[in-house]
Design an enzyme around this catalytic site. Structure first.
Site, PDB file in Angstrom:
ATOM      1  N   TYR A 129       1.385  40.192  28.617  1.00  0.00           N
ATOM      2  CA  TYR A 129       0.367  40.333  29.662  1.00  0.00           C
ATOM      3  C   TYR A 129       0.077  38.984  30.303  1.00  0.00           C
ATOM      4  O   TYR A 129      -0.106  37.980  29.617  1.00  0.00           O
ATOM      5  CB  TYR A 129      -0.914  40.944  29.083  1.00  0.00           C
ATOM      6  CG  TYR A 129      -0.646  42.315  28.500  1.00  0.00           C
ATOM      7  CD1 TYR A 129      -0.758  43.457  29.279  1.00  0.00           C
ATOM      8  CD2 TYR A 129      -0.199  42.448  27.184  1.00  0.00           C
ATOM      9  CE1 TYR A 129      -0.453  44.706  28.760  1.00  0.00           C
ATOM     10  CE2 TYR A 129       0.109  43.688  26.662  1.00  0.00           C
ATOM     11  CZ  TYR A 129      -0.015  44.810  27.445  1.00  0.00           C
ATOM     12  OH  TYR A 129       0.298  46.043  26.938  1.00  0.00           O
TER      13      TYR A 129
ATOM     14  N   LEU B 207      -1.473  32.374  17.024  1.00  0.00           N
ATOM     15  CA  LEU B 207      -0.498  31.945  18.033  1.00  0.00           C
ATOM     16  C   LEU B 207      -0.459  30.431  18.222  1.00  0.00           C
ATOM     17  O   LEU B 207       0.478  29.917  18.833  1.00  0.00           O
ATOM     18  CB  LEU B 207      -0.760  32.635  19.369  1.00  0.00           C
ATOM     19  CG  LEU B 207       0.013  33.947  19.588  1.00  0.00           C
ATOM     20  CD1 LEU B 207      -0.352  34.983  18.539  1.00  0.00           C
ATOM     21  CD2 LEU B 207      -0.244  34.504  20.985  1.00  0.00           C
TER      22      LEU B 207
ATOM     23  N   ALA C 201      -3.996  35.831  23.703  1.00  0.00           N
ATOM     24  CA  ALA C 201      -3.884  34.690  24.620  1.00  0.00           C
ATOM     25  C   ALA C 201      -5.088  33.777  24.468  1.00  0.00           C
ATOM     26  O   ALA C 201      -6.119  34.167  23.913  1.00  0.00           O
ATOM     27  CB  ALA C 201      -3.800  35.176  26.070  1.00  0.00           C
ATOM     28  N   TYR C 202      -4.932  32.576  24.984  1.00  0.00           N
ATOM     29  CA  TYR C 202      -6.060  31.661  25.160  1.00  0.00           C
ATOM     30  C   TYR C 202      -6.667  32.012  26.512  1.00  0.00           C
ATOM     31  O   TYR C 202      -6.043  31.789  27.553  1.00  0.00           O
ATOM     32  CB  TYR C 202      -5.564  30.211  25.132  1.00  0.00           C
ATOM     33  CG  TYR C 202      -6.661  29.166  25.222  1.00  0.00           C
ATOM     34  CD1 TYR C 202      -6.940  28.344  24.146  1.00  0.00           C
ATOM     35  CD2 TYR C 202      -7.394  28.982  26.392  1.00  0.00           C
ATOM     36  CE1 TYR C 202      -7.936  27.366  24.223  1.00  0.00           C
ATOM     37  CE2 TYR C 202      -8.393  28.034  26.480  1.00  0.00           C
ATOM     38  CZ  TYR C 202      -8.655  27.218  25.392  1.00  0.00           C
ATOM     39  OH  TYR C 202      -9.648  26.275  25.471  1.00  0.00           O
TER      40      TYR C 202
ATOM     41  N   TYR D  92      -5.424  27.237  32.859  1.00  0.00           N
ATOM     42  CA  TYR D  92      -5.151  28.576  32.325  1.00  0.00           C
ATOM     43  C   TYR D  92      -4.004  29.242  33.089  1.00  0.00           C
ATOM     44  O   TYR D  92      -3.057  29.764  32.490  1.00  0.00           O
ATOM     45  CB  TYR D  92      -6.415  29.429  32.403  1.00  0.00           C
ATOM     46  CG  TYR D  92      -6.201  30.888  32.092  1.00  0.00           C
ATOM     47  CD1 TYR D  92      -5.893  31.309  30.802  1.00  0.00           C
ATOM     48  CD2 TYR D  92      -6.302  31.852  33.098  1.00  0.00           C
ATOM     49  CE1 TYR D  92      -5.690  32.655  30.518  1.00  0.00           C
ATOM     50  CE2 TYR D  92      -6.106  33.196  32.827  1.00  0.00           C
ATOM     51  CZ  TYR D  92      -5.796  33.588  31.531  1.00  0.00           C
ATOM     52  OH  TYR D  92      -5.588  34.919  31.263  1.00  0.00           O
TER      53      TYR D  92
ATOM     54  N   THR E 231      -1.564  37.175  34.315  1.00  0.00           N
ATOM     55  CA  THR E 231      -2.820  37.117  35.057  1.00  0.00           C
ATOM     56  C   THR E 231      -2.640  36.866  36.550  1.00  0.00           C
ATOM     57  O   THR E 231      -1.622  36.287  36.978  1.00  0.00           O
ATOM     58  CB  THR E 231      -3.688  35.981  34.469  1.00  0.00           C
ATOM     59  OG1 THR E 231      -4.863  35.804  35.253  1.00  0.00           O
ATOM     60  CG2 THR E 231      -2.919  34.655  34.445  1.00  0.00           C
ATOM     61  N   ASP E 232      -3.623  37.263  37.322  1.00  0.00           N
ATOM     62  CA  ASP E 232      -3.687  36.942  38.744  1.00  0.00           C
ATOM     63  C   ASP E 232      -3.817  35.440  38.976  1.00  0.00           C
ATOM     64  O   ASP E 232      -3.538  34.952  40.073  1.00  0.00           O
ATOM     65  CB  ASP E 232      -4.883  37.654  39.374  1.00  0.00           C
ATOM     66  CG  ASP E 232      -6.196  37.310  38.679  1.00  0.00           C
ATOM     67  OD1 ASP E 232      -7.007  36.581  39.270  1.00  0.00           O
ATOM     68  OD2 ASP E 232      -6.421  37.764  37.550  1.00  0.00           O
TER      69      ASP E 232
ATOM     70  N   VAL F 119      -8.017  43.892  25.042  1.00  0.00           N
ATOM     71  CA  VAL F 119      -6.856  44.735  25.309  1.00  0.00           C
ATOM     72  C   VAL F 119      -6.171  45.136  24.007  1.00  0.00           C
ATOM     73  O   VAL F 119      -5.746  46.280  23.848  1.00  0.00           O
ATOM     74  CB  VAL F 119      -5.874  44.015  26.254  1.00  0.00           C
ATOM     75  CG1 VAL F 119      -4.636  44.865  26.503  1.00  0.00           C
ATOM     76  CG2 VAL F 119      -6.561  43.694  27.588  1.00  0.00           C
TER      77      VAL F 119
END
Length: 291
Positions: A98, A36, A59-60, A124, A100-101, A12
């Site tokens: 951002y 990060l 992100a991780y 996660y 996540t679902d 992204v």
């Protein structure tokens, strides 16, 4: 307007560096410039750049590995965004983040809305939810954009895995009982840029001010839904794919992984569509990605 973009080499982040051009001075950083997992460095970099907008796709994202590295995942996905939001508050800046679902457990039978209760079932998802909550608690102008099943033509993702395995195998056994909306990384980036442009124009370029009244959670995925099995068949149907193995549907139980996955990852995007712009159908976006 200075825009600080994290994770510029990610799926992204790479697309965002292109999409955000012309909306401000984009300062795009990779892990070597802003790691990060190093919270001191995160704070120092923000204080040095003094952005008006922080865009954080970094992100991780190693979902299974996070089960054995929960502390590192939490530091990158929750503690670092908390530091960003804290520094943004001091600067009078805004933040786009951002998520996540995977903040949901997947037991709902209809698309998840922003009002639905969260209940992550893996490390996660828990760390990403903690990141959301930290940004919300900071009280800054912000957008948290939840997406799902992200793919693109770079990095590690399901699309590239399918294209590689299609060249190596005569048949592919693919999970057919998990539902979601495959979302092209470019869709996420272009939609973000459209939102930033809209907010900037509404406020005579004072974006943090205009974002304050629109702050909150929004779901951002392609429209429609499929399964990993259906996604695979659509990928292989593209004319550019010359070798087309047999695709056999299997269940989640047939393919055990360290981290549990939600059976329903479909997100309702009506809030974002009503507030900002339309979103493409998942199969149309996939076709464009593969061309």
């Amino acid at each position: 307007m200075k825009i600080l973009l994290t994770g510029k080499t990610g799926q992204v982040g790479f697309e965002l560096e292109r999409s955000l051009q012309g909306l401000g001075e984009v300062i795009a950083l990779d892990r070597s410039q802003m790691d990060l997992s190093d919270l001191v460095q995160v704070r120092e970099v923000i204080r040095q750049i003094k952005p008006k907008l922080i865009v954080n796709p970094a992100a991780y994202t190693a979902v299974d590995k996070a089960e054995s590295e929960p502390d590192l995942a939490m530091r990158i996905n929750a503690d670092a965004p908390a530091v960003m939001a804290e520094e943004a508050r001091k600067l009078g800046a805004a933040m786009i983040h951002y998520s996540t679902d995977y903040v949901f457990d997947g037991t709902k039978t209809t698309p998840y809305t922003e009002e639905d209760a969260t209940c992550p079932i893996n490390v996660y998802g828990k760390t990403k939810l903690a990141g959301e909550q930290a940004i919300q608690a900071a009280g800054i102008p912000h957008l948290i954009l939840r997406t799902s099943w992200v793919y693109g033509m770079r990095g590690k993702n399901f699309l590239l895995t399918v294209l590689r395995l299609a060249q190596e195998r005569e048949e592919l056994r693919i999970v057919a009982d998990q539902h979601g909306s495959p979302t092209w990384s470019r869709t996420i980036a272009d939609t973000t840029a459209h939102i930033v442009a809209q907010l900037r124009n509404e406020g005579a370029y004072k974006l943090p001010d205009t974002l304050q009244s629109r702050s909150g959670l929004y779901h951002l995925t392609a429209q429609g839904q499929t399964t990993w099995h259906g996604f695979t068949k659509t990928v292989l149907d593209h004319p550019s794919v010359t070798k087309k193995p047999l695709v056999i549907p299997i269940t989640t139980q047939d393919y055990p992984l360290p981290a549990k996955r939600p059976s329903n990852s479909v997100l309702s995007c009506q809030r974002l569509i009503s507030a900002f712009c339309d979103l493409p159908a998942w199969d149309h976006a996939l076709k464009l990605c593969q061309e």
